[in-house]
Design a protein around this motif. Structure first.
Motif, PDB file in Angstrom:
ATOM      1  N   SER A 112     -10.844 -17.070 -20.353  1.00 12.65           N
ATOM      2  CA  SER A 112      -9.856 -17.239 -19.289  1.00 12.65           C
ATOM      3  C   SER A 112      -8.782 -16.166 -19.331  1.00 12.65           C
ATOM      4  O   SER A 112      -8.491 -15.583 -20.376  1.00 12.65           O
ATOM      5  CB  SER A 112      -9.191 -18.619 -19.397  1.00 12.65           C
ATOM      6  N   ALA A 113      -8.208 -15.921 -18.157  1.00 14.30           N
ATOM      7  CA  ALA A 113      -7.108 -14.963 -18.026  1.00 14.30           C
ATOM      8  C   ALA A 113      -6.274 -15.350 -16.818  1.00 14.30           C
ATOM      9  O   ALA A 113      -6.807 -15.803 -15.803  1.00 14.30           O
ATOM     10  CB  ALA A 113      -7.633 -13.546 -17.865  1.00 14.30           C
ATOM     11  N   GLU A 114      -4.964 -15.203 -16.948  1.00 15.14           N
ATOM     12  CA  GLU A 114      -4.052 -15.466 -15.834  1.00 15.14           C
ATOM     13  C   GLU A 114      -2.895 -14.489 -15.914  1.00 15.14           C
ATOM     14  O   GLU A 114      -2.360 -14.244 -17.005  1.00 15.14           O
ATOM     15  CB  GLU A 114      -3.536 -16.903 -15.869  1.00 15.14           C
ATOM     16  N   ILE A 115      -2.519 -13.923 -14.791  1.00 15.14           N
ATOM     17  CA  ILE A 115      -1.422 -12.968 -14.799  1.00 15.14           C
ATOM     18  C   ILE A 115      -0.146 -13.644 -15.291  1.00 15.14           C
ATOM     19  O   ILE A 115       0.075 -14.831 -15.041  1.00 15.14           O
ATOM     20  CB  ILE A 115      -1.182 -12.348 -13.404  1.00 15.14           C
ATOM     21  N   ASP A 116       0.677 -12.898 -15.994  1.00 12.54           N
ATOM     22  CA  ASP A 116       1.945 -13.438 -16.478  1.00 12.54           C
ATOM     23  C   ASP A 116       3.048 -13.141 -15.462  1.00 12.54           C
ATOM     24  O   ASP A 116       2.818 -12.530 -14.414  1.00 12.54           O
ATOM     25  CB  ASP A 116       2.286 -12.857 -17.854  1.00 12.54           C
ATOM     26  N   GLU A 117       4.265 -13.582 -15.787  1.00 10.93           N
ATOM     27  CA  GLU A 117       5.394 -13.429 -14.857  1.00 10.93           C
ATOM     28  C   GLU A 117       5.671 -11.971 -14.529  1.00 10.93           C
ATOM     29  O   GLU A 117       5.931 -11.619 -13.378  1.00 10.93           O
ATOM     30  CB  GLU A 117       6.642 -14.088 -15.461  1.00 10.93           C
ATOM     31  N   SER A 118       5.617 -11.105 -15.549  1.00 13.91           N
ATOM     32  CA  SER A 118       5.930  -9.695 -15.302  1.00 13.91           C
ATOM     33  C   SER A 118       4.892  -9.054 -14.377  1.00 13.91           C
ATOM     34  O   SER A 118       5.250  -8.286 -13.478  1.00 13.91           O
ATOM     35  CB  SER A 118       5.997  -8.935 -16.635  1.00 13.91           C
ATOM     36  N   SER A 119       3.616  -9.384 -14.581  1.00 15.67           N
ATOM     37  CA  SER A 119       2.571  -8.839 -13.713  1.00 15.67           C
ATOM     38  C   SER A 119       2.700  -9.386 -12.300  1.00 15.67           C
ATOM     39  O   SER A 119       2.501  -8.660 -11.310  1.00 15.67           O
ATOM     40  CB  SER A 119       1.187  -9.172 -14.276  1.00 15.67           C
ATOM     41  N   ALA A 120       3.043 -10.669 -12.202  1.00 12.29           N
ATOM     42  CA  ALA A 120       3.229 -11.280 -10.885  1.00 12.29           C
ATOM     43  C   ALA A 120       4.400 -10.642 -10.147  1.00 12.29           C
ATOM     44  O   ALA A 120       4.316 -10.344  -8.943  1.00 12.29           O
ATOM     45  CB  ALA A 120       3.440 -12.783 -11.027  1.00 12.29           C
ATOM     46  N   ASN A 121       5.505 -10.410 -10.858  1.00  9.95           N
ATOM     47  CA  ASN A 121       6.672  -9.781 -10.232  1.00  9.95           C
ATOM     48  C   ASN A 121       6.361  -8.345  -9.804  1.00  9.95           C
ATOM     49  O   ASN A 121       6.821  -7.889  -8.756  1.00  9.95           O
ATOM     50  CB  ASN A 121       7.855  -9.800 -11.196  1.00  9.95           C
TER      51      ASN A 121
END
Length: 481
Positions: free
Chosen positions: A394-403
């Motif tokens: 599994s992988a999910e973008i973190d807050e910094s990548s989302a921003n």
């Protein structure tokens, strides 16, 4: 920026995946091993886990083909155990199906002729007994996953079997482990399209191991290499699109269909999942028949036999807990409970860019146990697809990548849309005002009172002009008269 070339965001994120990537393993511990062996009782398993590893991926670029618009590379995968995110240590002892023993017995049954089998099988059974090989083994989680454990029997068996048939090298160093030898390794050379010659081909796999098709299956259709590696897709996705993913774990290409709209850290996305049709019963959906190891004896829904791409080993893949599988596989073993939310594979993809924001690939590895006359432990057991482990990558973008995505894509697009709408509204308002003024004057122009007033005004103006011109001393008064 959607181009795999030096300097682009896509290339940077593709080469070294910046988001946290985890591999979680769940082991099926058999709680009644001796009852199964001695009394042919129904197996009972208890899922233990997760045993979590931080996964790191780094692509090693081998060459660029600018004329063809492709890049060739190998991807190195490294796994680091994460104790804090795990159920326990890897030193816990568990009982699991003895995959090497079952593989040896299966291979002997398949390769030996009817005349030789009665001679060889008792010898094999005696050899298994002398090495104390039973249907289940008691090993640590560490040994089952990456460390592996040696199978001394294989060396003697190879020498014994030489007069009868060749045993392919199934286990490197005569050592068995589900992921043995896979840490700090790659699964072959890839060539993918960079998108420089059209975004419709962005990140699609051109070749794997320098081949544009596979050779494991029974038709050109099943041997096709379709899609990307699952980390990103061509942009401008539509809900009606089918996402294709080439996965070496299953030695084939998979496909996913749109299920629902979703949000990942405030970013709109489409969720794609594997449909029931993907692993439908080959007897019902003939498209799946070419994926049967034996087209005349296909397994039922929800599983795929990987014998052809695992050097003859009786490995069967499925969804965790036989999710989307035939009821007979789920009911053959106590402790199997498929749950959609926990066991399905899904991808959350941002439709404009094709970037994967959240993903979980879930897969179960099983051993196909067949009743084998003459082999202690296998002569009384029922044919069963026996679960060994299941994994979740599994992988999910973190807050910094989302921003970062919001600042570079979402905010500029929303701003551009807002400016465009404001311009449309403002332009529409001025148009309405102009039309209203025009309509007003047109209406007044058709009013008789307005016409009389305008006429009187023009006559009054003309009379005044004449009086001024007729005044004494005017240079043109005589002419006017």
């Amino acid at each position: 920026q959607l181009n795999l070339s030096n300097g682009t965001e896509a290339y940077t994120n593709w080469k070294d995946i910046p988001v946290p990537l985890y591999m979680r393993f769940y082991v099926f511990n058999v709680t009644n091993p001796y009852d199964v062996i001695l009394n042919a009782s129904k197996p009972v398993v208890r899922e233990i886990g997760p045993y979590t590893f931080r996964e790191k991926r780094s692509k090693e670029i081998l060459s660029w083909d600018t004329e063809n618009g492709t890049v060739q590379y190998r991807e190195i995968k490294t796994y680091i155990f994460d104790r804090e995110k795990s159920f326990g240590t890897q030193d816990e002892m568990v009982y699991v199906i003895n995959a090497p023993m079952v593989g040896i017995a299966t291979m002997a049954m398949q390769k030996l002729s009817g005349l030789v089998r009665p001679i060889f099988m008792p010898i094999l059974s005696s050899l298994l007994e002398s090495y104390n090989e039973q249907l289940f083994v008691n090993r640590t989680v560490r040994q089952i996953l990456f460390e592996g454990y040696e199978v001394p029997l294989l060396k003697d068996l190879t020498n014994l079997a030489k007069p009868f048939f060749d045993i392919p090298t199934i286990l490197p160093n005569n050592t068995f482990g589900v992921f043995y030898g896979k840490n700090n390794s790659d699964d072959g050379i890839y060539s993918v399209y960079t998108g420089s010659q059209g975004v419709e081909n962005f990140a699609l796999v051109e070749t794997w191991k320098n081949k544009s098709s596979l050779s494991f299956w029974h038709s050109k259709y099943c041997n096709m290499i379709n899609g990307t590696d699952g980390s990103m897709f061509p942009p401008f996705l539509d809900k009606s699109d089918t996402l294709y993913i080439f996965t070496t774990d299953l030695c084939r290409s998979l496909y996913l269909w749109f299920e629902q709209e979703t949000k990942v850290l405030g970013i709109d996305a489409y969720r794609f999942t594997g449909p029931d049709k993907l692993f439908a019963d080959p007897h019902v959906d003939l498209d799946n028949k070419c994926f049967c190891a034996d087209p005349n004896n296909c397994l039922k829904a929800g599983v795929i036999e990987l014998t052809s791409c695992q050097n003859g080993a009786p490995v069967v893949a499925s969804g965790p807990h036989f999710y989307q599988g035939a009821l007979e596989y789920q009911s053959a073993i106590d402790g199997i409970k498929p749950i959609k939310k926990k066991h399905e594979t899904f991808l959350d993809v941002e439709p404009l860019t094709g970037l994967v924001l959240n993903a979980s690939k879930r897969l179960q590895l099983n051993i196909y146990v067949r009743q084998t006359p003459g082999i202690i432990g296998l002569q009384n057991i029922h044919d069963t697809i026996f679960p060994l482990i299941w994994l979740c990558e599994s992988a999910e973008i973190d807050e910094s990548s989302a921003n970062l995505f919001k600042n570079q894509v979402q905010i500029p697009m929303n701003l551009g849309t807002s400016i465009m709408l404001a311009a449309i509204v403002l332009g529409s308002m001025w148009t309405i005002v102009a039309l209203a003024i025009t309509a007003y004057y047109c209406k007044q122009a058709r009013n008789p009172r307005f016409i009389v007033c305008q006429s009187q005004e023009r006559l009054s103006t003309a009379s005044s002009t004449l009086e001024e011109q007729e005044a004494p001393g005017s240079p043109v008064s005589g002419h006017i008269k």
